[in-house]
Design a protein around this motif. Structure first.
Motif, PDB file in Angstrom:
ATOM      1  N   ARG A   1     -16.640   8.756   4.162  1.00  0.00           N
ATOM      2  CA  ARG A   1     -16.166   8.632   2.839  1.00  0.00           C
ATOM      3  C   ARG A   1     -18.079   9.203   1.979  1.00  0.00           C
ATOM      4  O   ARG A   1     -19.027   8.178   2.207  1.00  0.00           O
TER       5      ARG A   1
ATOM      6  N   ALA B   1      -1.228   2.891 -12.476  1.00  0.00           N
ATOM      7  CA  ALA B   1      -1.006   2.248 -11.332  1.00  0.00           C
ATOM      8  C   ALA B   1      -1.245   0.890 -12.001  1.00  0.00           C
ATOM      9  O   ALA B   1       0.126  -0.101 -11.516  1.00  0.00           O
TER      10      ALA B   1
ATOM     11  N   THR C   1      -6.517  -4.223  -5.265  1.00  0.00           N
ATOM     12  CA  THR C   1      -7.209  -3.746  -4.814  1.00  0.00           C
ATOM     13  C   THR C   1      -7.672  -1.952  -4.033  1.00  0.00           C
ATOM     14  O   THR C   1      -8.496  -1.824  -3.598  1.00  0.00           O
ATOM     15  N   ILE C   2      -7.466  -1.832  -5.421  1.00  0.00           N
ATOM     16  CA  ILE C   2      -6.348   0.116  -5.156  1.00  0.00           C
ATOM     17  C   ILE C   2      -8.147   0.900  -5.680  1.00  0.00           C
ATOM     18  O   ILE C   2      -9.201  -0.136  -6.158  1.00  0.00           O
ATOM     19  N   GLY C   3      -8.217   1.731  -4.878  1.00  0.00           N
ATOM     20  CA  GLY C   3      -9.568   2.887  -5.220  1.00  0.00           C
ATOM     21  C   GLY C   3      -9.775   3.109  -6.924  1.00  0.00           C
ATOM     22  O   GLY C   3      -8.808   3.553  -7.212  1.00  0.00           O
TER      23      GLY C   3
ATOM     24  N   GLU D   1     -15.189  -7.295  -5.820  1.00  0.00           N
ATOM     25  CA  GLU D   1     -15.641  -7.667  -4.358  1.00  0.00           C
ATOM     26  C   GLU D   1     -16.924  -7.016  -4.267  1.00  0.00           C
ATOM     27  O   GLU D   1     -17.099  -6.331  -4.733  1.00  0.00           O
ATOM     28  N   ARG D   2     -17.728  -8.299  -3.755  1.00  0.00           N
ATOM     29  CA  ARG D   2     -18.905  -7.759  -3.090  1.00  0.00           C
ATOM     30  C   ARG D   2     -19.418  -7.134  -1.874  1.00  0.00           C
ATOM     31  O   ARG D   2     -21.051  -7.196  -1.876  1.00  0.00           O
ATOM     32  N   ILE D   3     -18.732  -7.456  -0.922  1.00  0.00           N
ATOM     33  CA  ILE D   3     -18.622  -7.151   0.196  1.00  0.00           C
ATOM     34  C   ILE D   3     -19.443  -5.974   1.204  1.00  0.00           C
ATOM     35  O   ILE D   3     -18.980  -4.648   0.212  1.00  0.00           O
TER      36      ILE D   3
ATOM     37  N   ASP E   1       0.982  -1.075   0.118  1.00  0.00           N
ATOM     38  CA  ASP E   1      -0.322   0.027  -0.022  1.00  0.00           C
ATOM     39  C   ASP E   1       0.537   1.239   0.657  1.00  0.00           C
ATOM     40  O   ASP E   1       1.770   1.045   0.664  1.00  0.00           O
ATOM     41  N   THR E   2       0.713   2.318  -0.701  1.00  0.00           N
ATOM     42  CA  THR E   2       1.186   3.119  -0.528  1.00  0.00           C
ATOM     43  C   THR E   2       1.233   4.233   0.670  1.00  0.00           C
ATOM     44  O   THR E   2       1.586   5.424   0.524  1.00  0.00           O
TER      45      THR E   2
ATOM     46  N   CYS F   1     -19.711   3.503  -3.366  1.00  0.00           N
ATOM     47  CA  CYS F   1     -19.749   2.934  -3.522  1.00  0.00           C
ATOM     48  C   CYS F   1     -20.993   2.874  -4.137  1.00  0.00           C
ATOM     49  O   CYS F   1     -21.277   2.809  -5.685  1.00  0.00           O
TER      50      CYS F   1
HETATM   51  N1  NAD Z   1     -14.896  -0.582   0.171  1.00  0.00           N
HETATM   52  C1  NAD Z   1     -15.898  -1.518  -0.373  1.00  0.00           C
HETATM   53  O1  NAD Z   1     -17.271  -1.865   0.784  1.00  0.00           O
HETATM   54  C2  NAD Z   1     -15.756  -1.549  -1.101  1.00  0.00           C
HETATM   55  C3  NAD Z   1     -17.124  -3.164  -2.017  1.00  0.00           C
HETATM   56  C4  NAD Z   1     -16.619  -3.402  -3.235  1.00  0.00           C
HETATM   57  C5  NAD Z   1     -16.010  -3.163  -3.670  1.00  0.00           C
HETATM   58  N2  NAD Z   1     -15.739  -1.746  -3.444  1.00  0.00           N
HETATM   59  C6  NAD Z   1     -14.701  -1.553  -5.096  1.00  0.00           C
HETATM   60  O2  NAD Z   1     -13.187  -1.607  -4.510  1.00  0.00           O
HETATM   61  C7  NAD Z   1     -12.268  -0.690  -4.488  1.00  0.00           C
HETATM   62  C8  NAD Z   1     -11.642  -0.427  -3.022  1.00  0.00           C
HETATM   63  O3  NAD Z   1     -11.979   0.087  -2.757  1.00  0.00           O
HETATM   64  P1  NAD Z   1     -11.806   0.576  -1.237  1.00  0.00           P
HETATM   65  O4  NAD Z   1     -12.930   1.074  -0.591  1.00  0.00           O
HETATM   66  O5  NAD Z   1     -10.734  -0.479  -0.215  1.00  0.00           O
HETATM   67  O6  NAD Z   1     -10.983   2.191  -1.363  1.00  0.00           O
HETATM   68  P2  NAD Z   1      -9.758   2.254  -0.363  1.00  0.00           P
HETATM   69  O7  NAD Z   1      -8.896   3.769  -0.670  1.00  0.00           O
HETATM   70  O8  NAD Z   1     -10.297   1.717   1.893  1.00  0.00           O
HETATM   71  O9  NAD Z   1      -8.648   1.330  -0.173  1.00  0.00           O
HETATM   72  C9  NAD Z   1      -7.590   1.736  -1.119  1.00  0.00           C
HETATM   73  C10 NAD Z   1      -6.145   1.627  -1.150  1.00  0.00           C
HETATM   74  O10 NAD Z   1      -5.775   1.316  -2.066  1.00  0.00           O
HETATM   75  C11 NAD Z   1      -3.981   2.160  -2.186  1.00  0.00           C
HETATM   76  N3  NAD Z   1      -3.666   2.667  -2.465  1.00  0.00           N
HETATM   77  C12 NAD Z   1      -3.945   3.528  -3.483  1.00  0.00           C
HETATM   78  N4  NAD Z   1      -3.131   3.570  -5.081  1.00  0.00           N
HETATM   79  C13 NAD Z   1      -2.573   2.415  -5.174  1.00  0.00           C
HETATM   80  C14 NAD Z   1      -1.667   1.943  -5.765  1.00  0.00           C
HETATM   81  N5  NAD Z   1      -1.144   2.570  -7.065  1.00  0.00           N
HETATM   82  N6  NAD Z   1      -0.674   1.540  -5.435  1.00  0.00           N
HETATM   83  C15 NAD Z   1      -0.534   0.517  -3.734  1.00  0.00           C
HETATM   84  N7  NAD Z   1      -1.817   0.859  -2.893  1.00  0.00           N
HETATM   85  C16 NAD Z   1      -2.937   1.842  -3.480  1.00  0.00           C
HETATM   86  C17 NAD Z   1      -4.561   3.008  -0.793  1.00  0.00           C
HETATM   87  O11 NAD Z   1      -3.685   3.825   0.065  1.00  0.00           O
HETATM   88  C18 NAD Z   1      -5.812   2.990  -0.409  1.00  0.00           C
HETATM   89  O12 NAD Z   1      -5.329   1.482   1.442  1.00  0.00           O
HETATM   90  C19 NAD Z   1     -13.234   0.583  -5.427  1.00  0.00           C
HETATM   91  O13 NAD Z   1     -12.958  -0.176  -6.527  1.00  0.00           O
HETATM   92  C20 NAD Z   1     -14.031  -0.065  -5.143  1.00  0.00           C
HETATM   93  O14 NAD Z   1     -15.887   0.858  -5.527  1.00  0.00           O
HETATM   94  C21 NAD Z   1     -15.297  -1.128  -2.416  1.00  0.00           C
END
Ligand code: NAD
Ligand code: UD1
Length: 399
Positions: free
Chosen positions: A320, A104, A85-87, A150-152, A33-34, A257
């Motif tokens: 968020r 990325a 799993t990045i944003g 991911e669907r949680i 993670d960054t 989301c």
């Molecule tokens: N939050 C949820 O419940 C959920 C559920 C299903 C799907 N999603 C999807 O999953 C993805 C991630 O969502 P999230 O809520 O976990 O976001 P988040 O912001 O909580 O986590 C993303 C992580 O990625 C890191 N990151 C970003 N760019 C990076 C890089 N280049 N290298 C390494 N690390 C990097 C960030 O520092 C952060 O910790 C999105 O596409 C979202 O739509 C989220």
């Protein structure tokens, strides 16, 4: 033998529970993670956000030596499987930030080795998986690419990762087979789709839910405008009636989301998605509509208003895209003072729930945290969720 796995974005809301679950299943997991702060917290055994059951599971994974977090991208080449799993946010025009994702993936491409499995787990704009497959085919390295959305629901990941069927797709039979082997560590229940359909499946599910919330919210506003109690009507029509399964209550439909994914689908369909766009107007307009309604019977300009719960949903610490902030903006323009409270969201400007009870002239429920159930209010409470216990004085609905 579970594969040595690197999760990119591994300290986020998706990456961290997934990494923990793979480690619990016996895989050696590195979370890349960054965000150095989150990496430090995870290595120290502290969850950076609320996930039920995750503190103990994180401690077990760390103690077993099966999980570590790092900011050093060298861990990518040492893995057999790399999960992304990045944003994947949208920009100010609600278009996906494709270039951020591309950058990325380019950084990652230079670190990947032939023979690895690359699994996209983030929610991506339709076509991104095929685009990535083509890019690897044209300029290497020769990795298998899979997309497994991911669907949680946030907060319940460590339960749902074992309970929800996993949707699996890939650019080749080998990619699909390997992705299935990976997710079989969590569940035997796997559903296979072609990549484009797996991407759409993820967006369709979130969009369906978002539109459903908008239906309830629109009906809530119609009921309210005509002096009717939506919650009472909802309870009556859903009582033992078989054809309204999934008719949600009204409430703020926020979070990182649902709106984003509905708008990704709109963007994908060349911004022609009237139903999704209408849902956005209803859901995003709800805070202002509530304030307008209160203003019909009450001059708010001398009032101290309060918002109970700033997270995007109940029992969650994530602010968020929470509609409580939209509500705060509207109230700030209308009221003398706005108090905000949330036991899970750290903000020095927030007050305690007791102070809200003591000082507010009017209270809005913003997120249904269990802690609020026991509070007793003397002032009017606007509870669109119908969450707080009904009160005999019925000051719940209006001022
Ligand atoms: N939050 C949820 O419940 C959920 C559920 C299903 C799907 N999603 C999807 O999953 C993805 C991630 O969502 P999230 O809520 O976990 O976001 P988040 O912001 O909580 O986590 C993303 C992580 O990625 C890191 N990151 C970003 N760019 C990076 C890089 N280049 N290298 C390494 N690390 C990097 C960030 O520092 C952060 O910790 C999105 O596409 C979202 O739509 C989220
Ligand atoms: C159940 C569901 O489909 N959740 C999806 C949602 O989870 P997410 O983690 O966003 O959480 P929820 O779906 O539970 O809640 C989202 C928003 O809807 C509101 N709300 C919830 C329930 C309700 O009856 N009424 C209501 O208004 C909540 O207050 C919140 O503001 O996005 C994730 C990220 O893509 C998906 O993986 C999840 O599958």
């Amino acid at each position: 033998m579970p594969p040595r796995t690197t999760v990119v974005g591994g300290c986020g809301h998706v990456g961290l529970p997934l990494g923990i679950a793979f480690a619990e299943a016996g895989a050696a997991v590195t979370l890349l993670d960054t965000h150095a702060g989150r990496v430090g917290e995870v290595n120290a055994g502290r969850m950076p956000f609320l996930e039920w059951g995750a503190d103990a599971a994180l401690a077990r994974a760390l103690d077993a030596g099966r999980l570590t977090a790092t900011t050093d991208a060298d861990c990518v080449s040492a893995a057999e499987v790399v999960v992304v799993t990045i944003g994947t946010p949208v920009d100010e025009f609600l278009d996906p930030k494709v270039r951020t994702f591309d950058r990325a993936m380019d950084d990652l491409r230079h670190r990947l080795r032939p023979g690895q499995l690359l699994v996209l787990r983030s929610t991506v704009y339709p076509g991104m998986t095929e685009r990535l497959i083509a890019r690897f085919r044209d300029s290497g390295p020769a990795v298998d690419v899979a997309f497994c959305p991911e669907r949680i629901a946030q907060g319940y990941a460590l339960k749902e990762l074992y309970e929800l069927p996993q949707i699996v797709s890939g650019g080749s039979p080998a990619a699909v087979r390997r992705a299935k082997d990976l997710f079989r560590l969590l569940t035997p229940d796997l559903v296979e789709l072609p990549p484009r359909e797996a991407e759409l499946a993820k967006l369709f599910a979130n969009t369906y839910r978002y539109v459903n919330f908008a239906v309830s919210n629109q009906l809530y506003l119609i009921a309210q405008r005509h002096g009717a109690d939506f919650a009472r009507i909802h309870a009556a029509v859903t009582h033992k009636y078989p054809r309204l399964g999934g008719f949600p209550k009204a409430g703020f439909a926020g979070g990182p989301c649902l709106l984003k994914d509905t708008m990704q689908l709109a963007g994908f369909n060349h911004n022609s998605f009237p139903l999704g766009q209408a849902a956005m107007m209803v859901n995003e307009g709800l805070p202002a509509a509530l304030v307008d309604f209160v203003k019909q019977t009450r001059d708010l300009s001398r009032d101290t208003a309060a918002i109970l719960g700033m997270a995007f949903k109940g029992n969650c610490d994530d602010p968020r895209d929470s509609l409580s902030y939209k509500l705060r903006k509207v109230l700030t323009l209308e009221c003398r003072e706005v108090l905000c409270t949330d036991p899970y969201v750290a903000d020095p400007s927030f007050v305690t729930a007791d102070e809200v009870v003591r000082r507010a002239d009017v209270v809005f429920v913003g997120a249904c945290h269990a802690e609020y159930k026991h509070l007793r209010f003397r002032q009017p409470v606007i509870d669109v969720f119908d969450f707080l216990p009904a009160r005999p004085d019925a000051a719940r609905q209006a001022a």
